[in-house]
Design a protein around this motif. Structure first.
Motif, mmCIF file in Angstrom:
data_model
loop_
_atom_site.group_PDB
_atom_site.id
_atom_site.type_symbol
_atom_site.label_atom_id
_atom_site.label_comp_id
_atom_site.label_asym_id
_atom_site.label_seq_id
_atom_site.Cartn_x
_atom_site.Cartn_y
_atom_site.Cartn_z
ATOM 1 N N LYS A 28 1.020 -1.307 0.155
ATOM 2 C CA LYS A 28 -0.315 -0.162 0.111
ATOM 3 C C LYS A 28 0.731 0.962 -0.264
ATOM 4 O O LYS A 28 1.552 1.769 0.574
ATOM 5 C CB LYS A 28 -0.708 0.145 1.128
ATOM 6 N N THR A 29 0.565 2.127 -1.225
ATOM 7 C CA THR A 29 1.645 3.601 -0.999
ATOM 8 C C THR A 29 0.356 4.511 -0.745
ATOM 9 O O THR A 29 -0.514 4.548 -0.768
ATOM 10 C CB THR A 29 2.265 4.032 -2.729
ATOM 11 N N GLU A 30 1.169 5.942 -0.616
ATOM 12 C CA GLU A 30 -0.157 6.507 0.309
ATOM 13 C C GLU A 30 0.528 7.898 -0.135
ATOM 14 O O GLU A 30 1.630 7.916 0.290
ATOM 15 C CB GLU A 30 -0.403 6.434 1.339
ATOM 16 N N LYS A 40 -2.539 13.770 12.652
ATOM 17 C CA LYS A 40 -1.250 13.933 13.291
ATOM 18 C C LYS A 40 -1.668 12.116 13.945
ATOM 19 O O LYS A 40 -1.291 11.546 14.605
ATOM 20 C CB LYS A 40 -0.852 14.605 13.696
ATOM 21 N N PRO A 41 -3.460 13.089 14.184
ATOM 22 C CA PRO A 41 -3.759 11.300 15.989
ATOM 23 C C PRO A 41 -3.942 10.806 15.202
ATOM 24 O O PRO A 41 -3.635 9.029 15.888
ATOM 25 C CB PRO A 41 -4.859 12.761 16.314
ATOM 26 N N HIS A 42 -4.280 10.246 13.436
ATOM 27 C CA HIS A 42 -4.477 8.813 13.380
ATOM 28 C C HIS A 42 -2.974 8.543 13.128
ATOM 29 O O HIS A 42 -3.976 7.259 12.547
ATOM 30 C CB HIS A 42 -5.873 9.594 11.702
ATOM 31 N N PRO A 96 -5.970 2.946 10.234
ATOM 32 C CA PRO A 96 -7.062 4.144 10.785
ATOM 33 C C PRO A 96 -6.875 5.321 9.777
ATOM 34 O O PRO A 96 -7.149 6.120 9.769
ATOM 35 C CB PRO A 96 -6.447 4.754 12.402
ATOM 36 N N LEU A 97 -5.849 5.765 9.208
ATOM 37 C CA LEU A 97 -5.432 6.906 8.186
ATOM 38 C C LEU A 97 -6.354 6.056 6.924
ATOM 39 O O LEU A 97 -6.665 7.335 6.072
ATOM 40 C CB LEU A 97 -3.470 7.007 7.905
ATOM 41 N N VAL A 98 -6.291 5.405 6.589
ATOM 42 C CA VAL A 98 -7.602 5.012 5.854
ATOM 43 C C VAL A 98 -8.902 5.466 5.582
ATOM 44 O O VAL A 98 -9.841 6.790 5.263
ATOM 45 C CB VAL A 98 -6.993 3.728 4.881
ATOM 46 N N VAL A 103 -5.311 9.922 3.808
ATOM 47 C CA VAL A 103 -4.663 9.227 3.034
ATOM 48 C C VAL A 103 -5.168 9.134 1.380
ATOM 49 O O VAL A 103 -6.658 8.636 1.512
ATOM 50 C CB VAL A 103 -3.902 8.714 3.317
ATOM 51 N N ASP A 104 -3.997 9.602 0.070
ATOM 52 C CA ASP A 104 -4.906 9.087 -1.040
ATOM 53 C C ASP A 104 -4.177 8.077 -1.197
ATOM 54 O O ASP A 104 -3.128 7.600 -0.753
ATOM 55 C CB ASP A 104 -4.365 9.865 -1.685
ATOM 56 N N TRP A 105 -4.731 6.740 -0.921
ATOM 57 C CA TRP A 105 -3.340 5.565 -1.322
ATOM 58 C C TRP A 105 -3.776 4.207 -2.510
ATOM 59 O O TRP A 105 -4.724 4.845 -3.579
ATOM 60 C CB TRP A 105 -3.878 4.962 -0.379
#
Length: 120
Positions: A28-30, A40-42, A96-98, A103-105
């Motif tokens: 996975k690239t993001e 930041k918290p994610h 959590p970022l997704v 993020v775009d991933w």
């Protein structure tokens, strides 16, 4: 102490460094799609999520990409093993970022042709 040594040994035994025979590598690239204060918290939740998966025996590693001067900002990279694309995508959607739209991933399978990798 003996209990610390035992728990460290147990944790190291749980961390898989190669996929099972029924698994393949996925990448996975993001790139951040939100300002860093929102991300930041994610990002911290992402780190804890990956550490938890590793402790549960998932073959996974994650980190950030850097430029020629070693400065972050190139996005992230997560390498992990899964049984198929659907399973890999299901795992990524739990990140959590997704899950929080930070993020775009992109997700790709990876087939080693010359050599292979082993996580540590």
């Amino acid at each position: 102490t003996a209990s610390t040594s035992t728990s460290t040994t147990t944790l190291l035994q749980a961390i898989k460094t190669l996929p099972n025979t029924d698994e393949s590598w996925y990448v996975k690239t993001e790139q951040f799609s939100q300002p860093f204060p929102i991300v930041k918290p994610h990002l911290e939740a992402h780190r804890l999520w990956v550490a938890k998966l590793r402790s549960e025996g998932v073959c996974i590693t994650s980190g950030y990409r850097v430029d020629a001067d070693g400065k972050p900002g190139g996005g992230g990279l997560m390498v992990f093993a899964a049984t198929d694309y659907r399973a890999a995508e299901a795992l990524v959607l739990l990140d959590p970022l997704v899950a929080n739209g930070c993020v775009d991933w992109e997700l790709n399978g990876w087939i080693p042709e010359v050599g292979d990798i082993e996580l540590r």
